[in-house]
Write a protein that holds these residues in place. Structure first.
Motif, PDB file in Angstrom:
ATOM      1  N   ILE A  26      67.829  -0.330  -0.381  1.00 31.41           N
ATOM      2  CA  ILE A  26      68.056   0.915   0.352  1.00 31.41           C
ATOM      3  C   ILE A  26      66.731   1.511   0.808  1.00 31.41           C
ATOM      4  O   ILE A  26      66.595   1.960   1.949  1.00 31.41           O
ATOM      5  CB  ILE A  26      68.845   1.914  -0.522  1.00 31.41           C
ATOM      6  CG1 ILE A  26      70.262   1.418  -0.744  1.00 31.41           C
ATOM      7  CG2 ILE A  26      68.853   3.304   0.109  1.00 31.41           C
ATOM      8  CD1 ILE A  26      71.023   2.191  -1.788  1.00 31.41           C
ATOM      9  N   GLY A  27      65.745   1.508  -0.064  1.00 29.08           N
ATOM     10  CA  GLY A  27      64.431   2.038   0.290  1.00 29.08           C
ATOM     11  C   GLY A  27      63.781   1.266   1.423  1.00 29.08           C
ATOM     12  O   GLY A  27      63.145   1.858   2.306  1.00 29.08           O
ATOM     13  N   ALA A  28      63.939  -0.049   1.428  1.00 27.90           N
ATOM     14  CA  ALA A  28      63.359  -0.860   2.502  1.00 27.90           C
ATOM     15  C   ALA A  28      64.026  -0.561   3.844  1.00 27.90           C
ATOM     16  O   ALA A  28      63.351  -0.464   4.877  1.00 27.90           O
ATOM     17  CB  ALA A  28      63.495  -2.337   2.166  1.00 27.90           C
ATOM     18  N   VAL A  29      65.340  -0.393   3.836  1.00 25.78           N
ATOM     19  CA  VAL A  29      66.054  -0.100   5.076  1.00 25.78           C
ATOM     20  C   VAL A  29      65.688   1.289   5.590  1.00 25.78           C
ATOM     21  O   VAL A  29      65.411   1.470   6.784  1.00 25.78           O
ATOM     22  CB  VAL A  29      67.581  -0.238   4.869  1.00 25.78           C
ATOM     23  CG1 VAL A  29      68.352   0.285   6.065  1.00 25.78           C
ATOM     24  CG2 VAL A  29      67.945  -1.687   4.607  1.00 25.78           C
ATOM     25  N   VAL A  30      65.645   2.267   4.698  1.00 27.76           N
ATOM     26  CA  VAL A  30      65.293   3.628   5.116  1.00 27.76           C
ATOM     27  C   VAL A  30      63.855   3.681   5.616  1.00 27.76           C
ATOM     28  O   VAL A  30      63.551   4.347   6.610  1.00 27.76           O
ATOM     29  CB  VAL A  30      65.534   4.626   3.961  1.00 27.76           C
ATOM     30  CG1 VAL A  30      64.937   5.987   4.260  1.00 27.76           C
ATOM     31  CG2 VAL A  30      67.020   4.746   3.684  1.00 27.76           C
ATOM     32  N   GLY A  41      60.443  -5.989  15.849  1.00 28.45           N
ATOM     33  CA  GLY A  41      61.887  -5.955  16.069  1.00 28.45           C
ATOM     34  C   GLY A  41      62.656  -6.969  15.268  1.00 28.45           C
ATOM     35  O   GLY A  41      63.715  -7.422  15.694  1.00 28.45           O
ATOM     36  N   ALA A  42      62.170  -7.340  14.086  1.00 29.95           N
ATOM     37  CA  ALA A  42      62.802  -8.413  13.344  1.00 29.95           C
ATOM     38  C   ALA A  42      63.731  -7.934  12.230  1.00 29.95           C
ATOM     39  O   ALA A  42      64.512  -8.713  11.733  1.00 29.95           O
ATOM     40  CB  ALA A  42      61.731  -9.320  12.733  1.00 29.95           C
ATOM     41  N   GLY A  43      63.621  -6.671  11.814  1.00 32.77           N
ATOM     42  CA  GLY A  43      64.381  -6.211  10.664  1.00 32.77           C
ATOM     43  C   GLY A  43      65.810  -5.832  10.994  1.00 32.77           C
ATOM     44  O   GLY A  43      66.162  -5.548  12.143  1.00 32.77           O
ATOM     45  N   LEU A  44      66.642  -5.817   9.974  1.00 37.33           N
ATOM     46  CA  LEU A  44      68.049  -5.451  10.167  1.00 37.33           C
ATOM     47  C   LEU A  44      68.204  -3.973  10.501  1.00 37.33           C
ATOM     48  O   LEU A  44      69.090  -3.603  11.275  1.00 37.33           O
ATOM     49  CB  LEU A  44      68.856  -5.809   8.925  1.00 37.33           C
ATOM     50  CG  LEU A  44      69.092  -7.299   8.700  1.00 37.33           C
ATOM     51  CD1 LEU A  44      69.769  -7.532   7.365  1.00 37.33           C
ATOM     52  CD2 LEU A  44      69.921  -7.876   9.822  1.00 37.33           C
ATOM     53  N   ALA A  45      67.365  -3.123   9.929  1.00 38.41           N
ATOM     54  CA  ALA A  45      67.442  -1.699  10.268  1.00 38.41           C
ATOM     55  C   ALA A  45      67.080  -1.477  11.731  1.00 38.41           C
ATOM     56  O   ALA A  45      67.679  -0.634  12.408  1.00 38.41           O
ATOM     57  CB  ALA A  45      66.525  -0.889   9.357  1.00 38.41           C
ATOM     58  N   LEU A  65      76.856  -5.384   7.650  1.00 36.28           N
ATOM     59  CA  LEU A  65      77.494  -6.341   6.743  1.00 36.28           C
ATOM     60  C   LEU A  65      76.457  -7.212   6.047  1.00 36.28           C
ATOM     61  O   LEU A  65      76.556  -7.458   4.835  1.00 36.28           O
ATOM     62  CB  LEU A  65      78.498  -7.209   7.512  1.00 36.28           C
ATOM     63  CG  LEU A  65      79.224  -8.257   6.680  1.00 36.28           C
ATOM     64  CD1 LEU A  65      80.173  -7.585   5.699  1.00 36.28           C
ATOM     65  CD2 LEU A  65      79.969  -9.222   7.579  1.00 36.28           C
ATOM     66  N   LEU A  66      75.443  -7.659   6.774  1.00 45.27           N
ATOM     67  CA  LEU A  66      74.393  -8.475   6.164  1.00 45.27           C
ATOM     68  C   LEU A  66      73.605  -7.689   5.120  1.00 45.27           C
ATOM     69  O   LEU A  66      73.270  -8.222   4.059  1.00 45.27           O
ATOM     70  CB  LEU A  66      73.453  -9.017   7.231  1.00 45.27           C
ATOM     71  CG  LEU A  66      73.996 -10.163   8.064  1.00 45.27           C
ATOM     72  CD1 LEU A  66      73.019 -10.517   9.179  1.00 45.27           C
ATOM     73  CD2 LEU A  66      74.247 -11.372   7.190  1.00 45.27           C
ATOM     74  N   ILE A  67      73.314  -6.436   5.409  1.00 39.35           N
ATOM     75  CA  ILE A  67      72.611  -5.614   4.422  1.00 39.35           C
ATOM     76  C   ILE A  67      73.488  -5.413   3.189  1.00 39.35           C
ATOM     77  O   ILE A  67      73.009  -5.506   2.049  1.00 39.35           O
ATOM     78  CB  ILE A  67      72.194  -4.266   5.045  1.00 39.35           C
ATOM     79  CG1 ILE A  67      71.091  -4.495   6.072  1.00 39.35           C
ATOM     80  CG2 ILE A  67      71.724  -3.294   3.975  1.00 39.35           C
ATOM     81  CD1 ILE A  67      70.740  -3.268   6.883  1.00 39.35           C
ATOM     82  N   SER A  68      74.761  -5.170   3.385  1.00 41.72           N
ATOM     83  CA  SER A  68      75.681  -4.985   2.258  1.00 41.72           C
ATOM     84  C   SER A  68      75.795  -6.241   1.418  1.00 41.72           C
ATOM     85  O   SER A  68      75.769  -6.189   0.184  1.00 41.72           O
ATOM     86  CB  SER A  68      77.062  -4.576   2.757  1.00 41.72           C
ATOM     87  OG  SER A  68      76.995  -3.387   3.476  1.00 41.72           O
TER      88      SER A  68
END
Length: 95
Positions: A26-30, A41-45, A65-68
């Motif tokens: 969660i911290g990485a996505v935020v 531009g490579a990350g899922l977020a 879905l991939l992050i989940s």
């Protein structure tokens, strides 16, 4: 000391690993939402943000879905590691 001082702390340590692995994701996505990716531009977020701007809803939900699934996989991996490390001797893993 009896030589097994670590035995009472290990269940709590592994429980912390299970919780913190999901929180780290969660911290990485935020952090990627807030700081950006630096133009790669490579990350899922980044994909979620761009899909939201372009109204590409299927791509946005695919990234979600991939992050989940990554979060679930991390939790299952930590639960398996707990079972391997504590399974033979600790009461919390004997069931």
């Amino acid at each position: 000391m009896t030589g097994r001082w670590y035995s009472s702390a290990l269940p709590y340590f592994f429980c912390g690993l299970r919780i913190s692995s999901g929180l780290a994701l969660i911290g990485a996505v935020v952090a990627e939402f807030v700081a950006g990716t630096g133009g790669t531009g490579a990350g899922l977020a980044y994909q979620i943000l761009q899909s939201g701007f372009q109204l590409n809803i299927p791509r946005m939900f695919a990234a979600l879905l991939l992050i989940s699934l990554t979060g679930v996989a991390l939790f299952v991996l930590m639960a398996w590691l707990t079972k391997v490390a504590l399974g033979s001797w600790h009461a919390s893993e004997l069931s």
